[in-house]
Motif scaffolding. Sequence first.
Motif, PDB file in Angstrom:
ATOM      1  N   GLU A 197       0.835  -1.194   0.000  1.00  0.00           N
ATOM      2  CA  GLU A 197       0.000   0.000   0.000  1.00  0.00           C
ATOM      3  C   GLU A 197       0.868   1.241   0.000  1.00  0.00           C
ATOM      4  O   GLU A 197       1.744   1.394   0.839  1.00  0.00           O
ATOM      5  CB  GLU A 197      -0.914  -0.006   1.218  1.00  0.00           C
ATOM      6  CG  GLU A 197      -1.871  -1.177   1.192  1.00  0.00           C
ATOM      7  CD  GLU A 197      -3.184  -0.866   1.855  1.00  0.00           C
ATOM      8  OE1 GLU A 197      -3.598   0.306   1.853  1.00  0.00           O
ATOM      9  OE2 GLU A 197      -3.791  -1.799   2.357  1.00  0.00           O
TER      10      GLU A 197
ATOM     11  N   THR B 172       3.001   5.640   2.472  1.00  0.00           N
ATOM     12  CA  THR B 172       4.416   5.441   2.163  1.00  0.00           C
ATOM     13  C   THR B 172       4.925   6.512   1.209  1.00  0.00           C
ATOM     14  O   THR B 172       5.970   7.121   1.430  1.00  0.00           O
ATOM     15  CB  THR B 172       4.646   4.046   1.554  1.00  0.00           C
ATOM     16  OG1 THR B 172       4.161   3.066   2.467  1.00  0.00           O
ATOM     17  CG2 THR B 172       6.097   3.798   1.254  1.00  0.00           C
TER      18      THR B 172
ATOM     19  N   GLU C 105       5.320   9.927   2.900  1.00  0.00           N
ATOM     20  CA  GLU C 105       6.532   9.997   3.726  1.00  0.00           C
ATOM     21  C   GLU C 105       7.791  10.043   2.866  1.00  0.00           C
ATOM     22  O   GLU C 105       8.741  10.764   3.182  1.00  0.00           O
ATOM     23  CB  GLU C 105       6.613   8.792   4.661  1.00  0.00           C
ATOM     24  CG  GLU C 105       5.649   8.841   5.810  1.00  0.00           C
ATOM     25  CD  GLU C 105       5.787   7.639   6.723  1.00  0.00           C
ATOM     26  OE1 GLU C 105       6.886   7.039   6.799  1.00  0.00           O
ATOM     27  OE2 GLU C 105       4.784   7.285   7.366  1.00  0.00           O
TER      28      GLU C 105
ATOM     29  N   ILE D  73      11.378   4.632   6.650  1.00  0.00           N
ATOM     30  CA  ILE D  73      10.087   4.653   5.952  1.00  0.00           C
ATOM     31  C   ILE D  73       9.639   3.221   5.709  1.00  0.00           C
ATOM     32  O   ILE D  73      10.317   2.455   5.018  1.00  0.00           O
ATOM     33  CB  ILE D  73      10.195   5.420   4.626  1.00  0.00           C
ATOM     34  CG1 ILE D  73      10.645   6.853   4.882  1.00  0.00           C
ATOM     35  CG2 ILE D  73       8.861   5.388   3.873  1.00  0.00           C
ATOM     36  CD1 ILE D  73      10.974   7.626   3.624  1.00  0.00           C
ATOM     37  N   LYS D  74       8.498   2.856   6.268  1.00  0.00           N
ATOM     38  CA  LYS D  74       7.977   1.505   6.069  1.00  0.00           C
ATOM     39  C   LYS D  74       7.462   1.337   4.645  1.00  0.00           C
ATOM     40  O   LYS D  74       6.871   2.253   4.071  1.00  0.00           O
ATOM     41  CB  LYS D  74       6.824   1.219   7.033  1.00  0.00           C
ATOM     42  CG  LYS D  74       7.242   1.063   8.461  1.00  0.00           C
ATOM     43  CD  LYS D  74       6.028   0.708   9.299  1.00  0.00           C
ATOM     44  CE  LYS D  74       6.398   0.510  10.742  1.00  0.00           C
ATOM     45  NZ  LYS D  74       5.207   0.205  11.546  1.00  0.00           N
ATOM     46  N   GLY D  75       7.718   0.161   4.067  1.00  0.00           N
ATOM     47  CA  GLY D  75       7.127  -0.177   2.782  1.00  0.00           C
ATOM     48  C   GLY D  75       7.911   0.236   1.555  1.00  0.00           C
ATOM     49  O   GLY D  75       7.313   0.442   0.501  1.00  0.00           O
TER      50      GLY D  75
ATOM     51  N   THR E  18      12.660  -2.150   3.825  1.00  0.00           N
ATOM     52  CA  THR E  18      12.173  -1.800   5.153  1.00  0.00           C
ATOM     53  C   THR E  18      10.978  -2.692   5.495  1.00  0.00           C
ATOM     54  O   THR E  18      10.408  -3.340   4.612  1.00  0.00           O
ATOM     55  CB  THR E  18      11.771  -0.318   5.210  1.00  0.00           C
ATOM     56  OG1 THR E  18      10.695  -0.089   4.298  1.00  0.00           O
ATOM     57  CG2 THR E  18      12.945   0.589   4.873  1.00  0.00           C
TER      58      THR E  18
ATOM     59  N   LYS F  64       7.249  -4.050   6.151  1.00  0.00           N
ATOM     60  CA  LYS F  64       6.004  -3.749   5.437  1.00  0.00           C
ATOM     61  C   LYS F  64       5.172  -2.748   6.231  1.00  0.00           C
ATOM     62  O   LYS F  64       5.179  -2.734   7.451  1.00  0.00           O
ATOM     63  CB  LYS F  64       5.181  -5.024   5.246  1.00  0.00           C
ATOM     64  CG  LYS F  64       5.781  -5.991   4.273  1.00  0.00           C
ATOM     65  CD  LYS F  64       4.866  -7.197   4.105  1.00  0.00           C
ATOM     66  CE  LYS F  64       5.463  -8.178   3.125  1.00  0.00           C
ATOM     67  NZ  LYS F  64       4.609  -9.364   2.978  1.00  0.00           N
ATOM     68  N   ARG F  65       4.457  -1.928   5.490  1.00  0.00           N
ATOM     69  CA  ARG F  65       3.523  -0.992   6.110  1.00  0.00           C
ATOM     70  C   ARG F  65       2.223  -1.736   6.413  1.00  0.00           C
ATOM     71  O   ARG F  65       1.816  -2.643   5.688  1.00  0.00           O
ATOM     72  CB  ARG F  65       3.237   0.180   5.168  1.00  0.00           C
ATOM     73  CG  ARG F  65       2.316   1.208   5.786  1.00  0.00           C
ATOM     74  CD  ARG F  65       2.287   2.488   5.000  1.00  0.00           C
ATOM     75  NE  ARG F  65       3.567   3.155   4.961  1.00  0.00           N
ATOM     76  CZ  ARG F  65       4.001   4.010   5.879  1.00  0.00           C
ATOM     77  NH1 ARG F  65       3.276   4.278   6.943  1.00  0.00           N
ATOM     78  NH2 ARG F  65       5.169   4.599   5.745  1.00  0.00           N
ATOM     79  N   GLU F  66       1.563  -1.324   7.478  1.00  0.00           N
ATOM     80  CA  GLU F  66       0.299  -1.919   7.861  1.00  0.00           C
ATOM     81  C   GLU F  66      -0.749  -1.657   6.777  1.00  0.00           C
ATOM     82  O   GLU F  66      -0.739  -0.609   6.131  1.00  0.00           O
ATOM     83  CB  GLU F  66      -0.194  -1.326   9.189  1.00  0.00           C
ATOM     84  CG  GLU F  66       0.762  -1.507  10.343  1.00  0.00           C
ATOM     85  CD  GLU F  66       1.934  -0.520  10.332  1.00  0.00           C
ATOM     86  OE1 GLU F  66       1.845   0.533   9.659  1.00  0.00           O
ATOM     87  OE2 GLU F  66       2.954  -0.821  10.958  1.00  0.00           O
TER      88      GLU F  66
END
Length: 84
Positions: free
Chosen positions: A16, A20, A23, A38-40, A52, A54-56
């Motif tokens: 997603e 992401t 940011e 930065i996630k994802g 990095t 994974k983003r939720e």
Amino acid sequence: EQTLQNELVDIVVVGEGEATLKELIKSLEERNNKLSEIKGISFRSGEKTISTPKREILTDLDQLPFPAWELIDIEKYRKIWTHV
């Protein structure tokens, strides 16, 4: 990782991308060099590929703003689909 093998690609957003990408753009504009926070994303650092966490998954789509349709020439996109 395959996409990052292309020398023209520096960073990819994985999963997603709404939060992401926001940011990522802020980080690049500020030149703060904190990509690993930065996630994802996956990116190259020298010869290494760094991924990095994974983003939720976004569960509440109402958190997203409506698209700014006035900034897009929608007719360009409609023409593509009418000529197929």
